[in-house]
Design an enzyme around this catalytic site. Structure first.
Site, short mmCIF file in Angstrom:
data_model
loop_
_atom_site.label_atom_id
_atom_site.label_comp_id
_atom_site.label_asym_id
_atom_site.label_seq_id
_atom_site.Cartn_x
_atom_site.Cartn_y
_atom_site.Cartn_z
N SER A 1 -0.27 7.32 -2.45
CA SER A 1 -0.44 6.54 -1.23
C SER A 1 -1.00 7.40 -0.11
CB SER A 1 0.90 5.95 -0.80
OG SER A 1 0.83 5.41 0.50
N TYR B 1 9.55 6.47 1.54
CA TYR B 1 8.51 5.98 0.64
C TYR B 1 7.43 7.04 0.46
CZ TYR B 1 4.36 3.46 -0.93
OH TYR B 1 3.23 3.09 -1.61
#
Length: 333
Positions: free
Chosen positions: A127, A152
């Site tokens: 990501s 995350y």
């Protein structure tokens, strides 16, 4: 060739599986169909794949080691596209255990599956959030990514490090793909394009964080899938250890690549595109920055373009038009 796609009911995994099936590949798709967001949307995505005879769906969670082992016993996978994960930056602040189970334990199970099968290539979702507090833009794979601002993001950085260790120890070719703000039809309901489209079409206010002073490298789903497939063909190989190591290079058969549009868009311009596509003006509520968020993302895609033919082609207005069109059709507005 038998291919495993994890997260086959998810936004990116579903679009990728649809592409692979249409080219004749044998695809086994897995997903746990959790209720992080609307399960019906996930089931409707899966329905798009059901007509293909070369598709098999298995409902399971990647954190279940017994289930992953059983999958390995039943199928032999040449290539793994690992797109399953607990998504969402802000949700990780509220529910950290879910991210540990899925993104760390689950990823370890996928690495073991790749090792046992001696797969030709493991491609997995990282990501753009790994860049965290980095201020130098555009974000490059050569930059250090040591300061994530959410759990995350930390799990995605951990995935890259875990993948490198398996590439180094066992010679498994791994490619981590750092996605930049993916949007398009069938998108995630917790993402801004979906939230904004719904609010505008329903005539309810939209929340604009950091008072609109945000930029995102919005990347259309078709361009993302093109990038994934291109990256899958650029299999990293073991090489003589570079004299100067960086986060982007190693002697192991390992690589991380940005996939973005490389054209960051101001949030207010994105909203204007949605207003134009819907023919309606949004009611706006301006708010402070959320915890775990960053003001800007901007991808340097020179590395993936050096290795592949990746060239994103979808401009914002075209992409947004497709989002609004799909939303109207799916929700019968």
């Amino acid at each position: 060739m038998t291919i495993l796609v994890t997260g086959a009911a998810g936004f990116i995994g579903n679009e990728l599986a649809l592409h692979l099936l249409s080219t004749g590949s044998q695809v086994v798709g897995i997903d746990n169909l959790n209720d992080y967001y609307d399960v019906q949307l996930k089931q409707d995505r899966l329905a798009r794949l059901a007509s293909f005879e070369n598709f098999t769906f298995v409902k399971m969670g990647i954190e279940d080691r017994t289930a992953v082992t059983a999958l390995a016993d039943k199928y032999h996978f040449e290539v793994i596209y690992h797109l399953a994960a607990q998504a969402g930056v802000r949700y990780s602040i509220e529910n950290p255990a879910t991210y540990i189970d899925s993104n760390l334990v689950g990823f370890a199970n996928i690495l073991e599956l790749a090792r046992q099968h001696e797969v030709e290539h493991l491609i997995y979702a990282s990501s753009s959030s790994v860049y965290g507090e980095n201020e130098t833009q555009p974000f490059s794979e050569h930059h250090a990514v040591d300061h994530p601002v959410s759990l995350y993001a930390a799990t995605k950085k951990a995935n890259e490090v875990m993948a490198h260790s398996y590439s180094h120890l066992y010679g498994i070719p791994t490619t981590g793909l750092r996605f930049f703000t993916v949007y398009g039809p069938w998108g995630r309901p917790d993402m801004a394009p979906f939230l904004f489209s719904r609010a505008i079409l329903q005539g309810t206010p939209i929340k604009i964080f950091n008072h609109g002073n945000m930029e995102r490298d919005f990347t259309y789903i078709d361009d993302i899938v093109q990038g994934i497939v291109a990256a899958a063909g650029a299999i990293p190989v073991r090489s003589v250890k570079p004299t100067k190591l960086s986060p982007a290079n190693s002697g192991a058969p390992y690589q991380v690549l940005n996939i973005g549009n490389s054209q960051p868009v101001r949030l207010m311009d994105f909203i204007a595109a949605l207003e134009k596509a819907s023919g309606m003006e949004a009611e706006k509520i301006y708010m402070d920055m959320q915890a775990g968020d960053v003001p800007s993302t901007y991808a340097d895609v020179s590395l993936i373009q050096e290795k592949t033919d990746y060239r994103p082609t979808t401009d914002i207005q075209t992409g947004v038009n497709e989002v609004v069109k799909w939303y109207r059709q799916y929700y019968k507005i």
